[in-house]
Design a protein around this motif. Sequence first.
Motif, PDB file in Angstrom:
ATOM      1  N   MET A 109       0.835  -1.200   0.000  1.00 27.21           N
ATOM      2  CA  MET A 109       0.000   0.000   0.000  1.00 27.21           C
ATOM      3  C   MET A 109       0.876   1.259   0.000  1.00 27.21           C
ATOM      4  N   GLN A 110       1.919   1.172   0.822  1.00 28.47           N
ATOM      5  CA  GLN A 110       2.830   2.327   0.893  1.00 28.47           C
ATOM      6  C   GLN A 110       3.523   2.563  -0.445  1.00 28.47           C
ATOM      7  N   GLN A 111       3.902   1.452  -1.097  1.00 25.57           N
ATOM      8  CA  GLN A 111       4.555   1.584  -2.385  1.00 25.57           C
ATOM      9  C   GLN A 111       3.611   2.181  -3.412  1.00 25.57           C
ATOM     10  N   LEU A 112       2.341   1.785  -3.322  1.00 24.22           N
ATOM     11  CA  LEU A 112       1.352   2.311  -4.249  1.00 24.22           C
ATOM     12  C   LEU A 112       1.159   3.803  -4.068  1.00 24.22           C
ATOM     13  N   VAL A 113       1.152   4.218  -2.846  1.00 23.63           N
ATOM     14  CA  VAL A 113       0.993   5.647  -2.566  1.00 23.63           C
ATOM     15  C   VAL A 113       2.184   6.434  -3.098  1.00 23.63           C
ATOM     16  N   LEU A 114       3.397   5.891  -2.918  1.00 20.24           N
ATOM     17  CA  LEU A 114       4.584   6.600  -3.381  1.00 20.24           C
ATOM     18  C   LEU A 114       4.622   6.706  -4.893  1.00 20.24           C
ATOM     19  N   GLN A 115       4.034   5.693  -5.585  1.00 20.72           N
ATOM     20  CA  GLN A 115       4.091   5.713  -7.030  1.00 20.72           C
ATOM     21  C   GLN A 115       3.061   6.656  -7.647  1.00 20.72           C
ATOM     22  N   MET A 116       2.064   7.093  -6.839  1.00 19.78           N
ATOM     23  CA  MET A 116       1.046   8.000  -7.363  1.00 19.78           C
ATOM     24  C   MET A 116       1.600   9.407  -7.429  1.00 19.78           C
ATOM     25  N   PRO A 117       1.642   9.999  -8.619  1.00 23.54           N
ATOM     26  CA  PRO A 117       2.193  11.348  -8.716  1.00 23.54           C
ATOM     27  C   PRO A 117       1.269  12.354  -8.085  1.00 23.54           C
ATOM     28  N   SER A 118       1.841  13.401  -7.558  1.00 24.20           N
ATOM     29  CA  SER A 118       1.058  14.450  -6.921  1.00 24.20           C
ATOM     30  C   SER A 118       0.424  15.304  -7.999  1.00 24.20           C
ATOM     31  N   SER A 119      -0.896  15.205  -8.096  1.00 28.31           N
ATOM     32  CA  SER A 119      -1.603  15.971  -9.125  1.00 28.31           C
ATOM     33  C   SER A 119      -1.439  17.457  -8.911  1.00 28.31           C
ATOM     34  N   ARG A 120      -1.357  17.864  -7.635  1.00 27.45           N
ATOM     35  CA  ARG A 120      -1.195  19.293  -7.340  1.00 27.45           C
ATOM     36  C   ARG A 120       0.146  19.815  -7.848  1.00 27.45           C
ATOM     37  N   ALA A 121       1.158  19.009  -7.621  1.00 26.42           N
ATOM     38  CA  ALA A 121       2.469  19.433  -8.091  1.00 26.42           C
ATOM     39  C   ALA A 121       2.513  19.482  -9.605  1.00 26.42           C
ATOM     40  N   THR A 122       1.835  18.475 -10.247  1.00 25.72           N
ATOM     41  CA  THR A 122       1.845  18.432 -11.701  1.00 25.72           C
ATOM     42  C   THR A 122       1.088  19.596 -12.289  1.00 25.72           C
ATOM     43  N   GLN A 123      -0.051  19.906 -11.667  1.00 23.55           N
ATOM     44  CA  GLN A 123      -0.889  20.961 -12.216  1.00 23.55           C
ATOM     45  C   GLN A 123      -0.270  22.344 -12.011  1.00 23.55           C
ATOM     46  N   SER A 124       0.363  22.537 -10.878  1.00 22.01           N
ATOM     47  CA  SER A 124       0.880  23.877 -10.576  1.00 22.01           C
ATOM     48  C   SER A 124       2.257  24.134 -11.172  1.00 22.01           C
ATOM     49  N   GLY A 125       2.892  23.050 -11.697  1.00 22.42           N
ATOM     50  CA  GLY A 125       4.249  23.238 -12.261  1.00 22.42           C
ATOM     51  C   GLY A 125       5.219  23.719 -11.216  1.00 22.42           C
ATOM     52  N   TYR A 126       5.491  22.910 -10.220  1.00 21.12           N
ATOM     53  CA  TYR A 126       6.294  23.291  -9.041  1.00 21.12           C
ATOM     54  C   TYR A 126       7.674  23.781  -9.468  1.00 21.12           C
ATOM     55  N   ARG A 127       8.063  24.927  -8.947  1.00 25.03           N
ATOM     56  CA  ARG A 127       9.374  25.498  -9.272  1.00 25.03           C
ATOM     57  C   ARG A 127      10.110  26.017  -8.043  1.00 25.03           C
ATOM     58  N   GLY A 128       9.700  25.591  -6.857  1.00 33.01           N
ATOM     59  CA  GLY A 128      10.390  26.033  -5.642  1.00 33.01           C
ATOM     60  C   GLY A 128      11.702  25.320  -5.445  1.00 33.01           C
ATOM     61  N   ARG A 129      12.423  25.635  -4.346  1.00 31.11           N
ATOM     62  CA  ARG A 129      13.699  24.984  -4.064  1.00 31.11           C
ATOM     63  C   ARG A 129      13.457  23.567  -3.602  1.00 31.11           C
ATOM     64  N   VAL A 130      14.096  22.622  -4.246  1.00 31.40           N
ATOM     65  CA  VAL A 130      13.918  21.208  -3.959  1.00 31.40           C
ATOM     66  C   VAL A 130      15.112  20.724  -3.161  1.00 31.40           C
ATOM     67  N   ARG A 131      14.861  20.218  -1.945  1.00 29.56           N
ATOM     68  CA  ARG A 131      15.950  19.778  -1.083  1.00 29.56           C
ATOM     69  C   ARG A 131      16.026  18.269  -0.961  1.00 29.56           C
ATOM     70  N   SER A 132      15.172  17.549  -1.672  1.00 28.31           N
ATOM     71  CA  SER A 132      15.214  16.092  -1.640  1.00 28.31           C
ATOM     72  C   SER A 132      14.958  15.584  -3.046  1.00 28.31           C
ATOM     73  N   GLY A 133      15.114  14.282  -3.208  1.00 31.21           N
ATOM     74  CA  GLY A 133      14.896  13.703  -4.514  1.00 31.21           C
ATOM     75  C   GLY A 133      16.182  13.538  -5.280  1.00 31.21           C
ATOM     76  N   CYS A 134      16.062  13.050  -6.514  1.00 34.84           N
ATOM     77  CA  CYS A 134      17.259  12.809  -7.323  1.00 34.84           C
ATOM     78  C   CYS A 134      17.821  14.125  -7.825  1.00 34.84           C
ATOM     79  N   LEU A 135      19.102  14.097  -8.183  1.00 34.21           N
ATOM     80  CA  LEU A 135      19.761  15.312  -8.638  1.00 34.21           C
ATOM     81  C   LEU A 135      19.203  15.809  -9.957  1.00 34.21           C
ATOM     82  N   THR A 136      18.715  14.913 -10.789  1.00 36.15           N
ATOM     83  CA  THR A 136      18.150  15.329 -12.076  1.00 36.15           C
ATOM     84  C   THR A 136      16.895  16.160 -11.871  1.00 36.15           C
ATOM     85  N   CYS A 137      15.969  15.694 -11.011  1.00 31.13           N
ATOM     86  CA  CYS A 137      14.761  16.461 -10.739  1.00 31.13           C
ATOM     87  C   CYS A 137      15.091  17.770 -10.039  1.00 31.13           C
ATOM     88  N   ARG A 138      16.052  17.754  -9.161  1.00 33.02           N
ATOM     89  CA  ARG A 138      16.409  18.964  -8.442  1.00 33.02           C
ATOM     90  C   ARG A 138      16.987  20.014  -9.380  1.00 33.02           C
TER      91      ARG A 138
END
Length: 607
Positions: free
Chosen positions: A1-30
């Motif tokens: 269940m946890q894996q399923l939740v992690l695989q679901m993309p955040s619709s809010r982030a997708t819709q708003s086109g997030y451009r703030g400072r990213v302090r986690s995640g892979c270096l490519t996305c950052r």
Amino acid sequence: MQQLVLQMPSSRATQSGYRGRVRSGCLTCRSRKVKCDELRPVCQNCKRLKRSCVYKPRKSRQYQYQRSPPRNTGQATSDGSGSAAGLGRLTQVESASQQYPSPSSEEQDESLAAGVAAEGGINSNIVGDTAKNPFQSPDSSIVDIIVRLHKALRRQDGTSRTIDDAEFEAATPSTLISRDIELTTTIDVLATRQAPLPLSFAFFVDQVDCPAVTPFDGVNWRRMKAEVVGVGTSNEAVAEAIVALSALYKGQMYGLPLSKAMCLYKSARLAYEKLLGEGVEDFEIVLVTTFLLSLFESMQYYETDALLREPGEKFIHRLEAWTQSQLPRSSLAIRIIVWLRLLHTIAIRGGGMGLISDRIYNLFSSCSDAAIPSLAVPSDQLPEDKSTHLYETIASSVFDFYFRLQMISGEIAKLTHYHRSRTAGADQEDVTQQIAHITLRLHRLWDTRSAAQRQTPGDLRAHLESKVADPIIALVGMCHAAYHAEFIEIGRVLGDPVSEFAESRQAMRQMREIVDGDWNVYQQGRGTSGLKTGYLRPLFLYAIECMDREESQWAVERLESIRNPICRSDFFAVFARELSEAQLRKERRVTTRFFCMWHFGVPPPFL
């Protein structure tokens, strides 16, 4: 269940086109400033866009760069890098390089994504940190990249991998190599902006010689360099003079532009003026710096203003107080003054104006006309071989002969038309009388030469072991050639057309017997063999005074075999050949200085 939740993309982030400072995640996305779902080994964004997905290594997995301690060799000690100040600076470099933050850290991700800055190829973050501490360098991060590269290559080879390899899964060899190139380039560019003090000290000890001094006083020259490097580790003016002189010699040796050496020389002059202004109690430190700068000026005479030709009042007052003081003077100070007088002699030959003013020269003469003490072995060096001490004992009297000979040579140079009027009969008569007096002094000097100088090479080999006999034979041979060269010079000074000056003809015969004889005139070193530099001036005078083409060609060929860029032996070989040909065509002597200016476009270098 946890894996399923992690695989679901955040619709809010997708819709708003997030451009703030990213302090986690892979270096490519950052670097793209998009939200990462942080799936490992490949996040959904990178998977969907078919990008390389790279995560920053966990801090617990980062590797520390371990440097091996420097080897403790005799060379390290002799070049001054083993001194307290030198080791302190090297230790600072080592420790700073390990503490420098990795360029792949959070604060530098954006700089790395943007690439290397245009100016100098250095990231702005690194430049800022380096300005605060010029010894910092990002060495530690290279090891991290190299380790990751090894892991990636092992995976491509099909070798087994451990569980810890998961975090390096997406780091392709191309990505790692590109980062390694960026890091190593950054380090190397930073290194070019630093003064290579230990390297300059080592080069100074190993390579820097003076053609007017070293062939005739080699043991004391080596000791001087070791002692001066020791002074340079604690004195800025001496250190800068060593760096400038080393840069000049490198440029001369390898045919490089000398603009960098000239910049370093100007900086050393400023440090010298500051040293004088500070009123340092130990005047001998000022004297050491003066000597190093004068040695630079003797090689770059036409591009520099000789320090001692128009000295400032501060230096004159300090020198006068030092010469009048009853305090004992060190052997180094007296030796340096003797060498400065030798440099001045070669600088007044051929129409040169010299390196030292008359006032300074007279002060120097007052404290160096007595016995010349040898330098002691520096305390931080290994004891010298007993054969060196025996050689030194014999060679000291030979060098004394050479020094007195060069002082007479300076007087002969001042009788040429470059330094005094020779246009009237009274002028010529006066010169002839002075030459007669100088000739008597030369004969007297020869009659009082040391016992070693009265021996043949065979005699010296019969009484001394080869380690002592061979260098003594070579030294005596060069001194005898220098002695005979003065009679050839006298022949040119006396006048034109070519005269049959008997002693000049005899001197040329003696010189040819020395060069073609058993006097160890050739030396091995630096990958080639060649004639010793002490024969440069005698052979040049032989070539331009001889009015026989075959004999002149013999001298030119011997000049070509010297092969020393510091004393410009190649130039003097060509100069001698062209001047000799001009004299043979015109059947008269041709003025040396003016011919050089006409044919080569420059005044002749010092000889």
